[in-house]
Design an enzyme around this catalytic site. Structure first.
Site, PDB file in Angstrom:
ATOM      1  N   LYS A  14      -2.682  -1.995  15.868  1.00  0.00           N
ATOM      2  CA  LYS A  14      -2.153  -1.245  17.015  1.00  0.00           C
ATOM      3  C   LYS A  14      -3.181  -1.121  18.103  1.00  0.00           C
ATOM      4  CE  LYS A  14       0.456   1.764  14.370  1.00  0.00           C
ATOM      5  NZ  LYS A  14      -0.458   1.385  13.323  1.00  0.00           N
ATOM      6  N   SER A  22     -12.774   1.271  10.901  1.00  0.00           N
ATOM      7  CA  SER A  22     -12.054   1.426   9.631  1.00  0.00           C
ATOM      8  C   SER A  22     -12.740   0.673   8.502  1.00  0.00           C
ATOM      9  CB  SER A  22     -10.624   0.906   9.783  1.00  0.00           C
ATOM     10  OG  SER A  22      -9.981   0.921   8.530  1.00  0.00           O
ATOM     11  N   ALA A  23     -12.736   1.303   7.324  1.00  0.00           N
ATOM     12  CA  ALA A  23     -13.253   0.643   6.116  1.00  0.00           C
ATOM     13  C   ALA A  23     -12.417  -0.592   5.752  1.00  0.00           C
ATOM     14  CB  ALA A  23     -13.266   1.627   4.956  1.00  0.00           C
ATOM     15  N   ASP A  24     -11.221  -0.711   6.339  1.00  0.00           N
ATOM     16  CA  ASP A  24     -10.411  -1.914   6.103  1.00  0.00           C
ATOM     17  C   ASP A  24     -11.176  -3.174   6.497  1.00  0.00           C
ATOM     18  OD1 ASP A  24      -8.413  -0.098   5.505  1.00  0.00           O
ATOM     19  OD2 ASP A  24      -7.167  -0.559   7.260  1.00  0.00           O
ATOM     20  N   LYS A  64      -5.481  10.613   1.274  1.00  0.00           N
ATOM     21  CA  LYS A  64      -5.553   9.241   1.798  1.00  0.00           C
ATOM     22  C   LYS A  64      -6.852   8.655   1.250  1.00  0.00           C
ATOM     23  CE  LYS A  64      -6.365   6.946   6.252  1.00  0.00           C
ATOM     24  NZ  LYS A  64      -6.515   7.159   7.699  1.00  0.00           N
ATOM     25  N   GLU A  70       0.828  -1.216   0.000  1.00  0.00           N
ATOM     26  CA  GLU A  70       0.000   0.000   0.000  1.00  0.00           C
ATOM     27  C   GLU A  70       0.862   1.266   0.000  1.00  0.00           C
ATOM     28  OE1 GLU A  70      -1.622   1.691   3.523  1.00  0.00           O
ATOM     29  OE2 GLU A  70      -1.143  -0.063   4.742  1.00  0.00           O
ATOM     30  N   VAL A 102      -5.279   0.147   3.290  1.00  0.00           N
ATOM     31  CA  VAL A 102      -5.465  -1.311   3.216  1.00  0.00           C
ATOM     32  C   VAL A 102      -6.704  -1.615   2.380  1.00  0.00           C
ATOM     33  CG1 VAL A 102      -6.066  -3.370   4.560  1.00  0.00           C
ATOM     34  CG2 VAL A 102      -4.253  -1.829   5.365  1.00  0.00           C
ATOM     35  N   ASP A 121     -16.431   4.998  14.850  1.00  0.00           N
ATOM     36  CA  ASP A 121     -15.236   4.970  14.004  1.00  0.00           C
ATOM     37  C   ASP A 121     -14.724   3.536  13.850  1.00  0.00           C
ATOM     38  OD1 ASP A 121     -12.939   5.382  12.593  1.00  0.00           O
ATOM     39  OD2 ASP A 121     -12.177   7.001  13.861  1.00  0.00           O
TER      40      ASP A 121
HETATM   41  N1  PSU Z   1      -1.698   1.393  10.514  1.00  0.00           N
HETATM   42  C1  PSU Z   1      -0.370   1.719  10.478  1.00  0.00           C
HETATM   43  N2  PSU Z   1       0.103   2.532   9.522  1.00  0.00           N
HETATM   44  C2  PSU Z   1      -0.717   3.051   8.580  1.00  0.00           C
HETATM   45  C3  PSU Z   1      -2.104   2.686   8.597  1.00  0.00           C
HETATM   46  C4  PSU Z   1      -2.536   1.869   9.576  1.00  0.00           C
HETATM   47  O1  PSU Z   1       0.383   1.277  11.305  1.00  0.00           O
HETATM   48  O2  PSU Z   1      -0.234   3.812   7.729  1.00  0.00           O
HETATM   49  C5  PSU Z   1      -2.989   3.192   7.508  1.00  0.00           C
HETATM   50  C6  PSU Z   1      -3.336   2.032   6.560  1.00  0.00           C
HETATM   51  O3  PSU Z   1      -3.328   2.540   5.237  1.00  0.00           O
HETATM   52  C7  PSU Z   1      -4.747   1.683   6.974  1.00  0.00           C
HETATM   53  C8  PSU Z   1      -5.277   3.023   7.363  1.00  0.00           C
HETATM   54  O4  PSU Z   1      -5.498   1.090   5.934  1.00  0.00           O
HETATM   55  O5  PSU Z   1      -4.211   3.640   8.055  1.00  0.00           O
HETATM   56  C9  PSU Z   1      -6.497   2.944   8.227  1.00  0.00           C
HETATM   57  O6  PSU Z   1      -7.021   4.234   8.350  1.00  0.00           O
HETATM   58  P1  PSU Z   1      -8.467   4.436   8.983  1.00  0.00           P
HETATM   59  O7  PSU Z   1      -8.297   4.056  10.424  1.00  0.00           O
HETATM   60  O8  PSU Z   1      -8.757   5.885   8.768  1.00  0.00           O
HETATM   61  O9  PSU Z   1      -9.391   3.509   8.255  1.00  0.00           O
HETATM   62 MN    MN Z   2     -11.903   5.896  10.777  1.00  0.00          MN
END
Ligand code: PSU
Ligand code: MN
Length: 304
Positions: free
Chosen positions: A160, A141-143, A87, A26, A107, A139
């Site tokens: 994390k 994540s869309a992941d 992003k 990514e 992701v 909140d």
């Molecule tokens: N975790 C990390 N480093 C990152 C991310 C997550 O340790 O750079 C990034 C990844 O691209 C992940 C995104 O898909 O953050 C998730 O963001 P959000 O929580 O806004 O969905």
């Molecule tokens: Mn989010």
């Protein structure tokens, strides 16, 4: 149809056509996850590790509306060192492409692009998940949605503990996403090897993990797989030091009312500052370890 949006490097295209192992990477981890120049060094080294272990690397990003499968050195540099690069997660994807803008893929969106390009294995640092206090903020994540739907195996060091790891596992279970520990029966917590959350699925064998993945897709159990690969012992952080840094970073995010897609990058940068760069070193090393495991998995996953 969707191929018209893609620009696949010849080497990667031919590897996919010829059923050779390919591993995607990514770009949000580059543009929003780490500072320059460590980010571009990390990105190049990851590609090299994948090559050294017998697979073809495919770093993914969006440049002027084109979904790039494989970035040139100058495109990597651009992802690593330009301010205000978007992003791009699933929500933002079509807008960025249709407006011919540029952005780094998360992701979720790297899974989408990998699937379009025919790539089965994707390596990253950590996945997004259910944030702490999600019951108030919603909140998530869309992941996680992407893992529930898109047929790509994601090699990561868990997630994390800026997240609620228990709720993240619950979400993944509800949506039928296997989370399989590689040489661990616990979900790794990114900077540390352990999280206190036991995994139901684990194996010491990449062959066995690949067999499960093949079986899943042959059974038309669509969706992704999380291969949870702990940070090597020698690079793991002290669990109390990192826990305190995360608490402090979360407090600061709350104070400044950081939310939405800014939250994860904000927390990462704060944790790096609080730990005086130690978290960045750990982050880089765990990605290298994932690149190695991803290459081995990709080799196992090519069809006989
Ligand atoms: N975790 C990390 N480093 C990152 C991310 C997550 O340790 O750079 C990034 C990844 O691209 C992940 C995104 O898909 O953050 C998730 O963001 P959000 O929580 O806004 O969905
Ligand atoms: Mn989010």
């Amino acid at each position: 149809m969707e191929k018209k949006y893609l620009d696949i490097k010849t080497e990667i295209y031919e590897a996919v056509q010829n059923n050779l192992p390919v591993v995607s990477l990514e770009s949000t981890i580059i543009s929003h996850g780490m500072p320059y120049p460590q980010n571009v060094e990390m990105a190049k080294r990851c590609e090299q590790i994948i090559r050294d272990n017998g697979a073809i690397p495919a770093t993914i990003g969006i440049i002027n509306g084109v979904i790039k499968i494989g970035l040139s050195d100058s495109e990597l540099e651009y992802m690593a060192n330009s301010k205000n690069i978007a992003k791009v997660s699933r929500r933002d994807f079509a807008w960025i492409v249709s407006k011919k803008l540029s952005g780094a893929t998360t992701v979720a969106s790297t899974m989408i692009a990998s699937k379009l390009a025919g790539i089965k294995v994707f390596v990253t640092g950590g996945i997004g998940g259910v944030h702490r206090e999600a019951e108030k903020t919603f909140d998530i994540s869309a992941d996680l949605y992407e893992l529930a739907t898109t047929n790509v195996a994601v090699v990561c060091a868990g997630a994390k503990s800026i997240l609620d790891l228990g709720l993240t596992l619950e979400y993944l279970e509800t949506h039928g996403v296997p989370v399989i520990g590689y040489k661990t029966d616990e979900l790794p917590a990114f900077y540390t090897r352990k999280s206190g959350h036991k995994l139901v699925l684990y194996s010491d064998s990449i062959t066995e993990i690949a067999q499960m993945i093949k079986t899943k897709w042959e059974l038309k159990l669509d969706g992704g797989i999380v291969v949870a690969n702990p940070i090597p012992e020698e690079f793991a952080m002290n669990e109390f030091v990192i826990a305190k840094a995360i608490e402090d970073a979360l407090d600061k995010a709350k104070y400044f009312k950081i939310h939405g897609k800014e939250l994860t990058p904000f927390l990462l940068a704060e944790i790096k500052n609080i730990t005086k760069g130690k978290s960045l070193d750990a982050n880089i090393q765990l990605v290298y370890n994932n690149a190695l495991t991803g290459a081995l998995l990709a080799k196992e996953l090519v069809d006989e």
